[in-house]
Design an enzyme around this catalytic site. Structure first.
Site, PDB file in Angstrom:
ATOM      1  N   HIS A 160       0.872  -1.183   0.000  1.00 18.40           N
ATOM      2  CA  HIS A 160       0.000   0.000   0.000  1.00 18.40           C
ATOM      3  C   HIS A 160       0.904   1.226   0.000  1.00 18.40           C
ATOM      4  O   HIS A 160       1.979   1.210   0.612  1.00 18.40           O
ATOM      5  CB  HIS A 160      -0.847   0.067   1.287  1.00 18.40           C
ATOM      6  CG  HIS A 160      -2.136  -0.686   1.247  1.00 18.40           C
ATOM      7  ND1 HIS A 160      -2.647  -1.340   2.355  1.00 18.40           N
ATOM      8  CD2 HIS A 160      -3.044  -0.871   0.253  1.00 18.40           C
ATOM      9  CE1 HIS A 160      -3.809  -1.903   2.040  1.00 18.40           C
ATOM     10  NE2 HIS A 160      -4.068  -1.645   0.776  1.00 18.40           N
ATOM     11  N   CYS A 256      -2.230   3.370   9.288  1.00 17.72           N
ATOM     12  CA  CYS A 256      -3.363   2.684   8.650  1.00 17.72           C
ATOM     13  C   CYS A 256      -4.410   2.236   9.661  1.00 17.72           C
ATOM     14  O   CYS A 256      -5.478   1.758   9.271  1.00 17.72           O
ATOM     15  CB  CYS A 256      -2.928   1.579   7.703  1.00 17.72           C
ATOM     16  SG  CYS A 256      -1.792   0.399   8.334  1.00 17.72           S
TER      17      CYS A 256
HETATM   18  N1  ARG Z   1      -3.967  -7.019   6.455  1.00 18.21           N
HETATM   19  C1  ARG Z   1      -4.355  -5.772   5.856  1.00 18.21           C
HETATM   20  C2  ARG Z   1      -4.341  -5.907   4.348  1.00 18.21           C
HETATM   21  O1  ARG Z   1      -3.496  -6.608   3.834  1.00 18.21           O
HETATM   22  C3  ARG Z   1      -3.450  -4.662   6.305  1.00 18.21           C
HETATM   23  C4  ARG Z   1      -3.838  -3.320   5.771  1.00 18.21           C
HETATM   24  C5  ARG Z   1      -2.956  -2.218   6.209  1.00 18.21           C
HETATM   25  N2  ARG Z   1      -3.455  -1.001   5.696  1.00 18.21           N
HETATM   26  C6  ARG Z   1      -2.730  -0.048   5.117  1.00 18.21           C
HETATM   27  N3  ARG Z   1      -3.349   1.021   4.707  1.00 18.21           N
HETATM   28  N4  ARG Z   1      -1.453  -0.186   4.909  1.00 18.21           N
HETATM   29  O2  ARG Z   1      -5.140  -5.353   3.637  1.00 18.21           O
END
Ligand code: ARG
Length: 275
Positions: A160, A256
């Site tokens: 992300h 996040c």
């Molecule tokens: N386990 C979640 C996923 O893979 C973690 C998300 C973390 N969010 C972020 N905005 N980095 O989607």
């Protein structure tokens, strides 16, 4: 924010989750989350969304959608495991009087996990390569009438945008260059003056230093090296460290676990630029 009542690692949709199934406890997660909440609550008002059983990643509210002005562009998750969150987030946005927009069903878009407002100029930085589709960027620009700069993510550990890129107050940028392809790096270097770029090393990046919450001159993050801390101090920032290791097992950290819901209205933005 969303309390980690049902948080856990029960599937693998990013490399951090690999080997961590059932390795978290709600007790440890709650302890860390409470400490984060009190740090944030010291600087801003915090509103909560009700957690839902069976949606262990719902704590990561950054992925609820992208907010700008009074518009919420609700996320369309790439993986089925998280798609059940969409309706809950949408309902919350409506209850807070946001006008809700959606991406077409076949275009993944993971909200403020992959789209971030610059803090020095009116611009959205958006990423593609792992979760959000590149085509979501043009749609986002059209929906909001704001320039969107597309960046390509190339390292699966930084899946992300908010895991490796963090616009900071007045235009600074904290980021991990190797997470992006060469063309994206050139674009970042062209758009952000070198004295505002704070490029970090792999060690800080793996500690999720870029997954930071920035409120005015304060930055809240999982962990920083002494070197990075010194550079952030030199740029005028105060750093608060909060252990987020339980959430790192799911591939997330401080930023996040939050979603900023009062992104500036465009006309306020314009006014502050001409004032
Ligand atoms: N386990 C979640 C996923 O893979 C973690 C998300 C973390 N969010 C972020 N905005 N980095 O989607």
């Amino acid at each position: 924010m969303c309390k980690p009542e049902y948080f856990g690692v029960s599937y693998v949709i990013n490399p951090w989750m690999q080997g961590n199934i059932n390795q978290t406890t709600v007790e440890r997660a709650t302890h860390q989350w409470d400490a984060l909440l009190s740090a944030v609550a010291g600087l801003a008002h915090v509103d909560l969304i009700e957690p839902q059983p069976g949606l262990p990643d719902m704590v990561f509210t950054a992925n609820a959608g992208f907010l700008f002005d009074d518009t919420a562009v609700v996320s369309r998750f790439r993986f089925a495991e998280r798609q059940g969150e969409e309706a809950h987030f949408e309902r919350w946005f409506r209850s807070r009087r946001f006008s809700v927009l959606r991406m077409p069903d076949d275009i993944p878009f993971e909200g403020a996990g992959d789209a971030l407002l610059d803090r020095g100029t009116l611009r959205i930085w958006a990423a593609w390569g792992h979760r959000s589709a590149r085509t979501s960027h043009d749609l986002l620009a059209k929906m909001l009438g704001v320039e969107v700069v597309s960046l390509r993510l190339v390292d699966a550990r930084f899946y992300h945008l908010d895991t490796c890129f963090c616009p900071l107050d007045v235009g600074y940028l904290l980021y991990y260059p190797p997470a992006f392809d060469a063309q994206s790096n050139r674009m970042i270097e062209r758009l952000v003056p070198s004295e505002l770029r704070i490029a970090i090393d792999e060690n800080d990046a793996l500690n999720f230093a870029c997954n930071a919450i920035n409120i005015d001159s304060t930055i809240i993050m999982n962990k920083t090296s002494a070197e990075l801390l010194q550079r952030l101090h030199a740029a005028g920032f105060v750093v608060i460290e909060r252990d987020m290791t339980e959430f790192l097992k799911a591939g997330g950290a401080a930023k996040c676990l939050t979603l900023r819901v009062n992104e500036p209205r465009q006309h306020q933005w314009m006014a502050s630029q001409t004032a």
